[in-house]
Design an enzyme around this catalytic site. Sequence first.
Site, short mmCIF file in Angstrom:
data_model
loop_
_atom_site.label_atom_id
_atom_site.label_comp_id
_atom_site.label_asym_id
_atom_site.label_seq_id
_atom_site.Cartn_x
_atom_site.Cartn_y
_atom_site.Cartn_z
N ASP A 35 -29.93 -4.00 -2.31
CA ASP A 35 -28.83 -3.73 -1.37
C ASP A 35 -28.08 -5.03 -1.08
O ASP A 35 -28.62 -5.93 -0.44
CB ASP A 35 -29.40 -3.16 -0.07
CG ASP A 35 -28.30 -2.79 0.91
OD1 ASP A 35 -27.85 -1.63 0.88
OD2 ASP A 35 -27.87 -3.66 1.70
N TYR B 10 -21.63 -10.55 1.80
CA TYR B 10 -22.80 -11.44 1.73
C TYR B 10 -22.54 -12.62 0.79
O TYR B 10 -23.26 -13.61 0.83
CB TYR B 10 -24.07 -10.69 1.25
CG TYR B 10 -24.51 -9.52 2.10
CD1 TYR B 10 -23.97 -9.27 3.37
CD2 TYR B 10 -25.48 -8.63 1.64
CE1 TYR B 10 -24.37 -8.18 4.13
CE2 TYR B 10 -25.90 -7.54 2.40
CZ TYR B 10 -25.33 -7.31 3.63
OH TYR B 10 -25.74 -6.21 4.37
N LYS C 117 -21.05 -2.94 -0.86
CA LYS C 117 -20.29 -2.39 0.26
C LYS C 117 -18.88 -2.97 0.32
O LYS C 117 -18.68 -4.15 0.01
CB LYS C 117 -21.02 -2.70 1.58
CG LYS C 117 -22.51 -2.37 1.55
CD LYS C 117 -23.18 -2.58 2.90
CE LYS C 117 -24.70 -2.50 2.76
NZ LYS C 117 -25.33 -3.80 2.47
N HIS D 77 -18.65 -0.57 4.73
CA HIS D 77 -19.63 -1.40 5.43
C HIS D 77 -19.64 -1.15 6.94
O HIS D 77 -20.71 -1.05 7.55
CB HIS D 77 -19.35 -2.88 5.12
CG HIS D 77 -20.51 -3.78 5.29
ND1 HIS D 77 -20.69 -4.91 4.54
CD2 HIS D 77 -21.58 -3.74 6.14
CE1 HIS D 77 -21.82 -5.52 4.90
NE2 HIS D 77 -22.36 -4.83 5.88
#
Length: 276
Positions: free
Chosen positions: A45, A50, A75, A108
């Site tokens: 994930d 990120y 996401k 997200h």
Amino acid sequence: MTVPTIVLNDGTSIPQLGFGVFKVDPDETQRIVSDALEVGYRHLDTAMIYGNETGVGAAIAESGIDRGELFVTTKLWNSDQGTQSALDAFDLSLAKLGLDYVDLYLIHWPSAHRGTYVESWKALEQIAATGRARSIGVSNFTPELLQPLLDAADVVPSVNQIEYHPYFQQLASKAFNTEHGIVTESWGPLGQGDLVDDAGVDAIAAKYGKTVAQVIIRWHLDIGNIVIPKSNRKERMAENFAVTDFALTPDEVAVVSAVNRGEAGRKGSNPVGATF
Ligand code: NAD
């Protein structure tokens, strides 16, 4: 270790236990994800925000694991919401991952102040229609935020990934998800490191010869959630993965559930009223 799978509302299967990479340093991501794959995780994930999709993709490529054995989620970040911007962001995520499809693509956050999440969902529906996202879903949606999306949707989200751990159980969201055939996926499943401090939970851990972290991850599985704990340390990755050789009784599930602190247990942002 055999990880159970859940069949989503679109007929695809997701391993119920995965590995999350929030706050994993991009420079360390390839090593950390390689460790997770060696431990046995097959569900990863990540997210555009990120900044580590490239490292995730590099670890996948290096592993030599058959693509069909892996389940990869990423996401759509808030500032990429919209139609063309979402389509472009998805292309960029795929390129960074070095993949020709993802298994699951999520919005997200609702980021409701932008007024674009319904439009963004329609873009995700377009992506799903091409097969480049096998499943599509949402993250951080409460019932009040999800309803307008459902009203406009041709495809019902397959999952809603929300903050969920023993100290913060979003029971109303989970009930709403379930009612609509949406599987609840727990983020921050270990309370982002703030594990449960409770004599009853300690006793369950002692009974099975497991750690409190393992009991908590098992609890997520036993309540039917998808769960994606994160650790940078290989021994903890292995600990968090070693949860399929025992199960909690309904009474033991209730002991863990009893520590719920409601709103006071929240670690992350409240999506209702969030302005990012
Ligand atoms: P988590 O609950 O998985 O906690 C991770 C932390 O718990 C680690 O950094 C470590 O400090 C501790 N830990 C891990 N294993 C342990 C063990 N066995 N014993 C003791 N402590 C242990 O928190 P998270 O990383 O925030 O959430 C998991 C994943 O969920 C993320 O990596 C990310 O993929 C996803 N996530 C999604 C959102 C979202 O908005 N959709 C937000 C946060 C996280």
